[in-house]
Design an enzyme around this catalytic site. Structure first.
Site, mmCIF file in Angstrom:
data_model
loop_
_atom_site.group_PDB
_atom_site.id
_atom_site.type_symbol
_atom_site.label_atom_id
_atom_site.label_comp_id
_atom_site.label_asym_id
_atom_site.label_seq_id
_atom_site.Cartn_x
_atom_site.Cartn_y
_atom_site.Cartn_z
ATOM 1 N N THR A 117 0.845 -1.194 0.000
ATOM 2 C CA THR A 117 0.000 0.000 0.000
ATOM 3 C C THR A 117 0.881 1.245 0.000
ATOM 4 O O THR A 117 2.005 1.209 0.479
ATOM 5 C CB THR A 117 -0.935 0.037 1.229
ATOM 6 N N LYS B 74 -9.879 4.686 17.093
ATOM 7 C CA LYS B 74 -10.476 4.318 15.789
ATOM 8 C C LYS B 74 -10.398 2.798 15.610
ATOM 9 O O LYS B 74 -11.337 2.167 15.132
ATOM 10 C CB LYS B 74 -9.742 5.038 14.642
ATOM 11 N N HIS C 27 -13.679 -0.728 10.428
ATOM 12 C CA HIS C 27 -13.748 -1.791 9.427
ATOM 13 C C HIS C 27 -12.379 -2.457 9.238
ATOM 14 O O HIS C 27 -12.244 -3.657 9.238
ATOM 15 C CB HIS C 27 -14.245 -1.181 8.117
ATOM 16 N N ARG C 28 -11.327 -1.603 9.094
ATOM 17 C CA ARG C 28 -9.979 -2.133 8.827
ATOM 18 C C ARG C 28 -9.484 -2.950 10.011
ATOM 19 O O ARG C 28 -8.869 -3.995 9.852
ATOM 20 C CB ARG C 28 -9.030 -0.963 8.531
ATOM 21 N N GLY D 174 -8.645 10.435 4.519
ATOM 22 C CA GLY D 174 -9.845 10.223 3.697
ATOM 23 C C GLY D 174 -11.105 10.815 4.309
ATOM 24 O O GLY D 174 -11.129 11.987 4.720
ATOM 25 N N ASP E 22 -8.416 -3.297 0.286
ATOM 26 C CA ASP E 22 -9.211 -2.304 -0.427
ATOM 27 C C ASP E 22 -10.417 -1.974 0.437
ATOM 28 O O ASP E 22 -11.005 -2.850 1.064
ATOM 29 C CB ASP E 22 -9.652 -2.816 -1.804
ATOM 30 N N LYS F 183 -2.860 3.496 6.646
ATOM 31 C CA LYS F 183 -3.277 2.083 6.656
ATOM 32 C C LYS F 183 -2.180 1.227 7.299
ATOM 33 O O LYS F 183 -2.473 0.297 8.043
ATOM 34 C CB LYS F 183 -3.546 1.579 5.230
HETATM 35 P P1 IMP Z 1 -8.383 2.309 -1.304
HETATM 36 O O1 IMP Z 1 -8.735 1.236 -0.316
HETATM 37 O O2 IMP Z 1 -6.932 2.648 -1.239
HETATM 38 O O3 IMP Z 1 -8.885 2.010 -2.676
HETATM 39 O O4 IMP Z 1 -9.071 3.634 -0.865
HETATM 40 C C1 IMP Z 1 -10.352 3.693 -0.394
HETATM 41 C C2 IMP Z 1 -10.785 5.110 -0.133
HETATM 42 O O5 IMP Z 1 -11.857 5.004 0.798
HETATM 43 C C3 IMP Z 1 -9.738 5.993 0.532
HETATM 44 O O6 IMP Z 1 -9.087 6.825 -0.373
HETATM 45 C C4 IMP Z 1 -10.553 6.832 1.489
HETATM 46 O O7 IMP Z 1 -11.009 7.959 0.835
HETATM 47 C C5 IMP Z 1 -11.726 5.921 1.823
HETATM 48 N N1 IMP Z 1 -11.442 5.184 3.066
HETATM 49 C C6 IMP Z 1 -11.217 3.855 3.215
HETATM 50 N N2 IMP Z 1 -10.978 3.550 4.497
HETATM 51 C C7 IMP Z 1 -11.044 4.707 5.164
HETATM 52 C C8 IMP Z 1 -10.874 5.025 6.532
HETATM 53 O O8 IMP Z 1 -10.559 4.208 7.405
HETATM 54 N N3 IMP Z 1 -11.032 6.328 6.824
HETATM 55 C C9 IMP Z 1 -11.352 7.285 5.910
HETATM 56 N N4 IMP Z 1 -11.513 7.032 4.632
HETATM 57 C C10 IMP Z 1 -11.358 5.742 4.252
#
Ligand code: IMP
Length: 190
Positions: free
Chosen positions: A12, A167, A172-173, A145, A69, A17
């Protein structure tokens, strides 16, 4: 000094993350290292498909490589932006989402995270979800994000108003990485 029995390589570019995963997996004795292995990202309607495709594109690997993702699914917008969250965040950001929900009372939303593990030919997928709602205005400076506009269920504060540790109690993560951590713990060959 923390003791680690195992290590995973997280593909990543998002350092937030990495920090969140490190905090969760340290409780399982698993170290996390950022890897330059490229995450090939397709456009798809499901996060699972995006992760599975990216895992397959990694090719053969003897080390455990992890890809994640995630996305924000807003009920009133039929799940938008969902798998397109990253693109939508870059284009319209938190303010754009607040604008889309102007004068909308129904603000239910959820974050979903899909974590994929690959080692050799083995592939496993883990899922975490966090229910909540979109706030009426941005609040908080932490995280990344959509954190400033997402309030997890039964709470009053956004993710951006919480420390990483707090958090990780709800996110979710953290749920997806906890599932990964306990799976690795019970599989000695990883
Ligand atoms: P990706 O998983 O890198 O494709 O990105 C997913 C997008 O979802 C990110 O750019 C954020 O905008 C949003 N996102 C995913 N997880 C989070 C989080 O834990 N906090 C805030 N935004 C999130």
């Amino acid at each position: 000094m923390q003791h680690f029995d195992k290590k995973i390589f997280f593909a990543t570019n998002n350092n937030n993350k990495i920090l969140e995963a490190k905090h969760i997996l340290s409780n399982f004795g698993i170290a996390v290292e950022k890897t330059e292995v490229k995450k090939v990202e397709i456009q798809s309607d499901t996060l699972e498909e995006i992760v599975l495709y990216a895992l397959k594109k990694i090719g053969k690997t003897t080390c455990p490589v992890v890809i994640e993702d995630s996305g924000l699914f807003i009920e009133k917008l039929n799940g938008f932006p969902g798998p397109y969250s990253s693109y939508v965040y870059k284009k319209i950001g938190c303010d754009g989402i607040l604008k889309l929900l102007e004068n909308v009372e129904e603000r239910k939303a959820k974050f979903v995270s899909i974590v994929g593990l690959k080692k050799g030919r083995l592939i496993r997928i883990f899922k975490g979800e966090c229910d909540g709602k979109i706030s009426y205005k941005r609040a908080g400076e932490h995280g990344f994000g959509f954190d400033p506009i997402f309030i997890p269920e039964n709470g009053e504060r956004t993710f951006a108003e919480m420390s990483l540790e707090e958090k990780n109690l709800w996110s979710h993560r953290s749920k997806a990485f906890k599932a990964l951590g306990s799976w690795i713990q019970s599989h000695k060959h990883i």
